[in-house]
Scaffold this active site. Sequence first.
Site, PDB file in Angstrom:
ATOM      1  N   CYS A 234      10.244  57.979  53.574  1.00 36.52           N
ATOM      2  CA  CYS A 234      11.673  57.730  53.367  1.00 36.52           C
ATOM      3  C   CYS A 234      11.942  56.707  52.273  1.00 36.52           C
ATOM      4  CB  CYS A 234      12.325  57.288  54.668  1.00 36.52           C
ATOM      5  SG  CYS A 234      11.850  55.634  55.223  1.00 36.52           S
ATOM      6  N   HIS A 271      21.465  42.191  60.019  1.00 36.69           N
ATOM      7  CA  HIS A 271      21.316  43.642  59.868  1.00 36.69           C
ATOM      8  C   HIS A 271      19.924  43.927  59.331  1.00 36.69           C
ATOM      9  CE1 HIS A 271      22.127  47.814  58.818  1.00 36.69           C
ATOM     10  NE2 HIS A 271      21.720  47.563  57.584  1.00 36.69           N
ATOM     11  N   HIS A 274      18.123  50.944  60.530  1.00 36.09           N
ATOM     12  CA  HIS A 274      18.506  51.905  61.557  1.00 36.09           C
ATOM     13  C   HIS A 274      17.259  52.447  62.255  1.00 36.09           C
ATOM     14  CE1 HIS A 274      22.038  51.806  58.909  1.00 36.09           C
ATOM     15  NE2 HIS A 274      22.742  52.125  59.981  1.00 36.09           N
ATOM     16  N   ASP A 278      12.758  60.420  64.898  1.00 38.49           N
ATOM     17  CA  ASP A 278      11.913  61.364  64.170  1.00 38.49           C
ATOM     18  C   ASP A 278      10.579  60.730  63.752  1.00 38.49           C
ATOM     19  OD1 ASP A 278      12.736  59.644  62.182  1.00 38.49           O
ATOM     20  OD2 ASP A 278      13.809  61.136  61.002  1.00 38.49           O
ATOM     21  N   ARG A 287      11.428  56.033  64.733  1.00 32.92           N
ATOM     22  CA  ARG A 287      11.204  55.488  63.390  1.00 32.92           C
ATOM     23  C   ARG A 287      12.217  54.375  63.137  1.00 32.92           C
ATOM     24  NH1 ARG A 287      13.602  56.886  58.290  1.00 32.92           N
ATOM     25  NH2 ARG A 287      14.505  58.747  59.257  1.00 32.92           N
ATOM     26  N   CYS A 289      13.607  52.268  60.611  1.00 32.96           N
ATOM     27  CA  CYS A 289      13.716  52.288  59.152  1.00 32.96           C
ATOM     28  C   CYS A 289      14.382  50.979  58.727  1.00 32.96           C
ATOM     29  CB  CYS A 289      14.546  53.496  58.718  1.00 32.96           C
ATOM     30  SG  CYS A 289      14.709  53.682  56.938  1.00 32.96           S
TER      31      CYS A 289
END
Length: 315
Positions: A234, A271, A274, A278, A287, A289
């Site tokens: 990704c 923050h 996310h 998957d 996952r 990310c």
Amino acid sequence: MSVIYLAGGCFWGTEKYLASIRGVLATQVGYANGKTANPTYDDVCYRDTGHAETVHVEYDPSIIPLEFLLELFYSVIDPVSVNKQGGDSGIQYRTGIYYTDDADLPVIARSIAKLQNRYSQTIAIEVKPLDNFWPAEDYHQKYLDKNPQGYCHIRKEKFMNAAAARVDPSQYPVPNPGELARRLTGTQYDVTQNNATEPPFRNEFWNDFREGIYVDITTGEPLFISTDKFESGCGWPSFTKPVDPNVIKELTDTSHGMHRTEVRSRVGNAHLGHVFPDGPEASGGMRYCINSAALRFIPKEEMALQGYGDFLELL
């Protein structure tokens, strides 16, 4: 070994939860700080004895300091509810922290003060010296171990989180906004404080697989370990799980016309990125990310020197 007595509603679930915590050595359920000697369960429920359903906890403070233990305790109670936890009501279900060592009181008081800062209502947890404690009947001891399908007011995932808890939030104070603005780069600040996202494949850690630990750039709280990092394609760092499930907060994110689950750090409320369902199935299917700009990496050879030596066993 140290000892504390914790009242958190029905003692069946509270005992099971506390016994799950790393560093808790022994637990026993009973009746504390009431008006009569050797009460029975019926006495406590129906004869106004004034006892609280309580768990006697023996713990190793070198593994689970009292303030950390109390933080985990708070996560399974409603600290502003009076004489009620879950579906159980009555004075016997009040919350309480009962101590036998006067040296524990300043720690408890500091912990309660921090908890009060999170609520507008007054914290209802009773803090008193232990006056008396009477062990409950044998059938109450380790009740949920004997009756796995028995009644419990605590959600199952809380037990798993307790067993995996290893990061003490009190060790990672939150810097003030001015300090963060001075210390962080523009990208780090925008990502952690303004929910920005850095470009894929053009960030510090997306293809870095050195051994070590990843911590919150704002507070230093441990978040991920390199053994849980994987190449997802990704363009951002991807992990199968956090180093401790309690260090991550998950929130619904409907921005940009999408429905996603945002992840933020526990102490710093930064923050991070996310989480998506998957990831590698063999590792749980998730996952995480994460933006590189939200992370600081400490390589294995520097972990002990920088105060993260307790996590070397995970590598």
